[in-house]
Write a protein that holds these residues in place. Structure first.
Motif, short mmCIF file in Angstrom:
data_model
loop_
_atom_site.label_atom_id
_atom_site.label_comp_id
_atom_site.label_asym_id
_atom_site.label_seq_id
_atom_site.Cartn_x
_atom_site.Cartn_y
_atom_site.Cartn_z
N MET A 104 -18.38 62.79 -28.97
CA MET A 104 -18.37 61.42 -29.49
C MET A 104 -19.50 60.62 -28.86
O MET A 104 -19.78 60.74 -27.67
N LYS A 105 -20.11 59.80 -29.69
CA LYS A 105 -21.20 58.95 -29.21
C LYS A 105 -20.65 57.58 -28.83
O LYS A 105 -19.94 56.95 -29.60
N THR A 106 -20.99 57.15 -27.63
CA THR A 106 -20.47 55.89 -27.08
C THR A 106 -21.61 54.89 -26.88
O THR A 106 -22.68 55.25 -26.39
N LEU A 107 -21.33 53.65 -27.23
CA LEU A 107 -22.25 52.54 -26.99
C LEU A 107 -21.60 51.58 -26.00
O LEU A 107 -20.45 51.18 -26.19
N ILE A 108 -22.32 51.25 -24.95
CA ILE A 108 -21.88 50.21 -24.02
C ILE A 108 -22.84 49.05 -24.19
O ILE A 108 -24.05 49.19 -24.01
N LEU A 109 -22.29 47.89 -24.54
CA LEU A 109 -23.06 46.66 -24.71
C LEU A 109 -22.67 45.68 -23.62
O LEU A 109 -21.51 45.64 -23.20
N TYR A 110 -23.62 44.85 -23.20
CA TYR A 110 -23.29 43.85 -22.19
C TYR A 110 -24.00 42.54 -22.46
O TYR A 110 -25.10 42.50 -23.01
N ALA A 111 -23.32 41.47 -22.07
CA ALA A 111 -23.88 40.12 -22.06
C ALA A 111 -23.77 39.66 -20.61
O ALA A 111 -22.68 39.36 -20.13
N SER A 112 -24.91 39.66 -19.92
CA SER A 112 -24.93 39.39 -18.48
C SER A 112 -25.91 38.27 -18.20
O SER A 112 -26.97 38.20 -18.82
N VAL A 113 -25.57 37.38 -17.27
CA VAL A 113 -26.44 36.27 -16.91
C VAL A 113 -27.27 36.62 -15.68
O VAL A 113 -28.49 36.53 -15.69
N HIS A 114 -26.60 37.02 -14.61
CA HIS A 114 -27.29 37.31 -13.35
C HIS A 114 -27.40 38.81 -13.06
O HIS A 114 -27.87 39.18 -11.99
N GLY A 115 -26.95 39.65 -13.97
CA GLY A 115 -27.14 41.08 -13.83
C GLY A 115 -25.95 41.88 -13.33
O GLY A 115 -25.99 43.11 -13.34
N ALA A 125 -28.39 41.48 -26.83
CA ALA A 125 -29.53 40.97 -27.60
C ALA A 125 -30.33 42.08 -28.27
O ALA A 125 -31.04 41.82 -29.23
N THR A 126 -30.22 43.31 -27.77
CA THR A 126 -30.96 44.43 -28.36
C THR A 126 -30.01 45.50 -28.87
O THR A 126 -30.37 46.69 -28.92
N ALA A 127 -28.82 45.10 -29.28
CA ALA A 127 -27.79 46.04 -29.72
C ALA A 127 -28.25 46.86 -30.92
O ALA A 127 -28.72 46.30 -31.90
N PRO A 128 -28.11 48.19 -30.84
CA PRO A 128 -28.42 49.02 -32.00
C PRO A 128 -27.31 48.91 -33.05
O PRO A 128 -26.24 48.36 -32.78
N VAL A 133 -17.21 51.97 -28.82
CA VAL A 133 -18.01 50.84 -28.34
C VAL A 133 -17.23 50.12 -27.25
O VAL A 133 -16.09 49.70 -27.46
N LEU A 134 -17.88 49.97 -26.10
CA LEU A 134 -17.31 49.23 -24.97
C LEU A 134 -18.24 48.05 -24.69
O LEU A 134 -19.45 48.25 -24.53
N ILE A 135 -17.68 46.85 -24.67
CA ILE A 135 -18.48 45.65 -24.51
C ILE A 135 -18.03 44.90 -23.26
O ILE A 135 -16.83 44.69 -23.06
N GLY A 136 -19.00 44.47 -22.46
CA GLY A 136 -18.71 43.68 -21.27
C GLY A 136 -19.41 42.34 -21.33
O GLY A 136 -20.55 42.24 -21.76
N GLY A 137 -18.69 41.30 -20.93
CA GLY A 137 -19.26 39.96 -20.94
C GLY A 137 -18.86 39.18 -19.70
O GLY A 137 -17.74 39.31 -19.21
N SER A 138 -19.78 38.38 -19.22
CA SER A 138 -19.52 37.59 -18.02
C SER A 138 -19.19 36.14 -18.38
O SER A 138 -19.53 35.67 -19.47
N ILE A 139 -18.57 35.48 -17.44
CA ILE A 139 -18.24 34.06 -17.58
C ILE A 139 -19.36 33.23 -16.99
O ILE A 139 -19.85 33.51 -15.89
N ARG A 140 -19.76 32.22 -17.71
CA ARG A 140 -20.77 31.27 -17.24
C ARG A 140 -20.30 29.88 -17.63
O ARG A 140 -20.01 29.63 -18.80
#
Length: 173
Positions: free
Chosen positions: A1-12, A38-41, A49-56
């Motif tokens: 299975m092909k997996t995509l991990i996406l992230y929205a990170s402010v400070h890394g 921002a560069t999601a395929p 698909v696993l997506i991670g996002g930070s709080i700002r």
């Protein structure tokens, strides 16, 4: 299975967590692609698909909310997960998807719930922040009995919890 991990990170730090997840999933035999939101395929090339996002400033990034709404139908057809990273998650009682107010608010915004959810503590790095952000966060930490020394750089991420998320996501079908 092909997996995509996406992230929205402010400070890394969310990106760092995603890199750790990528390494762990690859060690379990998964074919993993890691990308910033921002560069999601295109999602069509992936089974999971696993997506991670930070709080700002008390919320997830607007681009993350938009992405999840825009791609909801495609995400619902895949094994999907979401995790949120915040300093609030350092505290017991605020470190699970059901008890974390940021996660609950996010799920209301996107109006659906990925089947795999997690909440992870973030990194507090005062020296890496601008003056205004540093002072705001120090005040919040003072109110919540967290660290306030201006040279503080501490990671609240429970790496065992990250490993457990990788295992759970790997096993999901």
């Amino acid at each position: 299975m092909k997996t995509l991990i996406l992230y929205a990170s402010v400070h890394g730090h969310t990106q760092l967590i995603c890199e750790r997840l990528q390494t762990q999933l690859q060690a379990m035999g998964d074919d993993v692609t890691l990308a910033a939101l921002a560069t999601a395929p295109a999602l069509s090339g992936f089974d999971k698909v696993l997506i991670g996002g930070s709080i700002r400033h008390g919320k997830h990034q607007a681009a993350l909310v938009s992405y999840m709404r825009q791609h909801q139908a495609a995400l619902e057809q895949k094994v999907c997960g979401f995790f949120s990273v915040s300093l609030v998650a350092r505290k017991p009682g605020k470190n699970t998807p059901t008890t974390n107010a940021y996660m609950q608010a996010f799920l209301k915004q996107i109006e659906w719930q990925p089947p795999i959810l997690e909440v992870l503590g973030g990194r507090l790095n005062y020296p890496g922040l601008g003056t205004m952000d540093r002072n705001i966060i120090r005040f919040i930490m003072w109110m919540t009995k967290g660290p306030t020394a201006p040279d503080t750089d501490i990671t609240f991420t429970d790496w065992d919890k990250v490993s457990a998320l990788a295992k759970r996501f790997h096993q999901a079908r």
